[in-house]
Design an enzyme around this catalytic site. Structure first.
Site, PDB file in Angstrom:
ATOM      1  N   CYS A  64       0.761  -1.458   0.370  1.00 27.69           N
ATOM      2  CA  CYS A  64       0.323   0.229   0.038  1.00 27.69           C
ATOM      3  C   CYS A  64       0.083   0.716   0.310  1.00 27.69           C
ATOM      4  CB  CYS A  64      -0.796  -0.124   1.223  1.00 27.69           C
ATOM      5  SG  CYS A  64      -1.710   1.586   1.473  1.00 27.69           S
ATOM      6  N   CYS A  68       0.304   5.153   6.581  1.00 28.82           N
ATOM      7  CA  CYS A  68      -0.310   4.869   7.720  1.00 28.82           C
ATOM      8  C   CYS A  68       0.470   4.196   9.271  1.00 28.82           C
ATOM      9  CB  CYS A  68      -2.040   4.436   7.952  1.00 28.82           C
ATOM     10  SG  CYS A  68      -3.086   4.985   6.870  1.00 28.82           S
ATOM     11  N   CYS A  71      -0.114   0.977  10.206  1.00 30.16           N
ATOM     12  CA  CYS A  71      -0.685  -0.397   9.589  1.00 30.16           C
ATOM     13  C   CYS A  71      -0.071  -1.068   8.916  1.00 30.16           C
ATOM     14  CB  CYS A  71      -1.376   0.582   8.146  1.00 30.16           C
ATOM     15  SG  CYS A  71      -1.816  -0.974   6.882  1.00 30.16           S
ATOM     16  N   CYS A 108     -17.561  -9.150   5.036  1.00 29.70           N
ATOM     17  CA  CYS A 108     -16.378  -7.662   4.317  1.00 29.70           C
ATOM     18  C   CYS A 108     -15.242  -7.849   3.281  1.00 29.70           C
ATOM     19  CB  CYS A 108     -16.213  -6.432   5.173  1.00 29.70           C
ATOM     20  SG  CYS A 108     -15.304  -5.566   4.370  1.00 29.70           S
ATOM     21  N   CYS A 139     -20.245  -6.144   2.489  1.00 30.37           N
ATOM     22  CA  CYS A 139     -18.982  -5.003   3.031  1.00 30.37           C
ATOM     23  C   CYS A 139     -18.468  -5.230   2.063  1.00 30.37           C
ATOM     24  CB  CYS A 139     -19.445  -5.179   4.638  1.00 30.37           C
ATOM     25  SG  CYS A 139     -20.856  -6.017   5.681  1.00 30.37           S
ATOM     26  N   CYS A 199     -20.668   2.012   7.940  1.00 28.08           N
ATOM     27  CA  CYS A 199     -19.245   1.368   8.869  1.00 28.08           C
ATOM     28  C   CYS A 199     -18.364   2.723   9.078  1.00 28.08           C
ATOM     29  CB  CYS A 199     -19.109  -0.098   8.785  1.00 28.08           C
ATOM     30  SG  CYS A 199     -18.442  -1.016   9.984  1.00 28.08           S
ATOM     31  N   ARG A 269     -19.036  -2.159  17.323  1.00 26.42           N
ATOM     32  CA  ARG A 269     -18.248  -3.589  16.833  1.00 26.42           C
ATOM     33  C   ARG A 269     -17.255  -3.669  17.510  1.00 26.42           C
ATOM     34  NH1 ARG A 269     -20.157  -6.117  13.507  1.00 26.42           N
ATOM     35  NH2 ARG A 269     -22.387  -4.742  12.608  1.00 26.42           N
TER      36      ARG A 269
END
Length: 321
Positions: A64, A68, A71, A108, A139, A199, A269
């Site tokens: 990626c 971040c 991550c 998801c 999702c 979400c 959640r």
């Protein structure tokens, strides 16, 4: 103070920012247990005695370009993870069937990267159609998307789009410099305009303050998202946050309670880092106000088994939604 909060919740109101800040300063077992009792009552009053289960699949991992700090999939970090392109639809459906057999309601598809390209998007749309056919609510977590792309997925059967704010607007630049908080808000807006359920939540224990935690909760309240995922940092070797301390279990439970009391009618959640942050107190997630769980494994780390979570739900006298 807690009696006032209890009365406010019983009268159909939510707590204020000042209430939340006072709760953040609570200490002592007796006070915390009273807080959890109030949050548990709010959960039962507004969400009933059912638990909503979801599961995810890491359908495209690593490489990626975003930075971040928490991550493991960021190419800027050096975490030793599996890296692979979009997996085959058959593997996704096999995992979805396993989730369904274990009482999961939502499934998801998650991909790494700033956003999903057109070729992968078409393949994911096909996956979504098949996930819907086997009786699950599909999702997706595909990064920064626009209304046309999300409308296409909605037409393919997507029920909910997941896109975390991660933290407060103030603190966000401290954990990510390759996209903005505003871009996140625009993606959430596009999902809502496409008619999708949304979400959105964040990750805790990344260096944020209690004020940041409460500010993000207020932002989610103003946006009116449907489900709020709460993640706790699992410091992963090779990331810039590898040396962060894991949150104390009672701090993690206080976060859950504050979110329940600020957002009494929403799904709260509990997702990544549950085992690591809560440890022996994992069984208290429902008492602290949660009504939804991410079951099974996470993106790059192992979660709890389906059997463990099914036992936990039953032990609390709750049912699967």
């Amino acid at each position: 103070m807690l009696e006032t909060i209890k009365d406010r919740i019983n009268n159909g109101d939510s707590i204020t920012i000042d209430d939340a800040l006072q709760i953040s300063r609570l200490s002592g077992t007796a006070n915390l247990l009273e807080l959890f009792y109030i949050a548990n009552e709010a959960r039962e009053k507004y969400r009933g005695r059912s638990v909503d289960l979801c599961a995810i699949i890491n359908a495209k991992s690593g490489s990626c370009p975003e930075d971040c700090s928490y991550c493991a999939q960021s190419s800027k970090n050096k975490a030793p993870i599996d890296v692979y392109p979009l997996i085959k639809k058959e593997a996704v459906i096999e995992r979805a069937k396993e989730a369904k057999d274990n009482g999961v309601k939502r499934f998801c598809i998650v991909t790494s990267g700033k956003k999903t390209g057109k070729k992968d998007l078409r393949e994911i749309a096909s996956m979504i159609k098949d996930i819907r056919k086997i009786g699950l609510l599909p999702c997706a977590t595909l990064g920064l998307m626009n209304k046309d792309e999300l409308s296409f997925l909605k037409e393919s059967g997507l029920e909910r789009y997941h896109h975390n704010l991660e933290t407060s607007e103030r603190f966000f630049p401290e954990i990510c410099g390759t996209h903005t908080y505003y871009e996140k808000l625009k993606t959430i807006e596009a999902a809502m305009l496409s008619g999708l359920s949304v979400c959105s939540g964040g990750i805790f224990g990344i260096g944020e303050t209690w004020e940041d935690r409460i500010d993000m909760c207020l932002a989610l309240k103003e946006i009116e998202v449907d489900s709020i995922p709460i993640n706790f940092l699992m410091p992963i070797k090779g990331t810039s946050l590898e040396n962060m301390e894991i949150l104390h279990p009672f701090e993690a439970l206080k976060i859950i309670s504050i979110y329940r009391l600020m957002l009494p009618k929403k799904e709260i959640r509990i997702c990544g880092g549950r085992n690591q942050a809560l440890r022996e107190f994992n069984s208290m997630v429902f008492m602290a106000g949660a009504d939804s769980l991410l079951a099974g494994n996470y993106l790059t780390t192992t979660g709890r088994t389906y059997d463990d979570d099914l036992w936990l739900i039953k032990a609390h006298g709750l049912t699967i939604l």
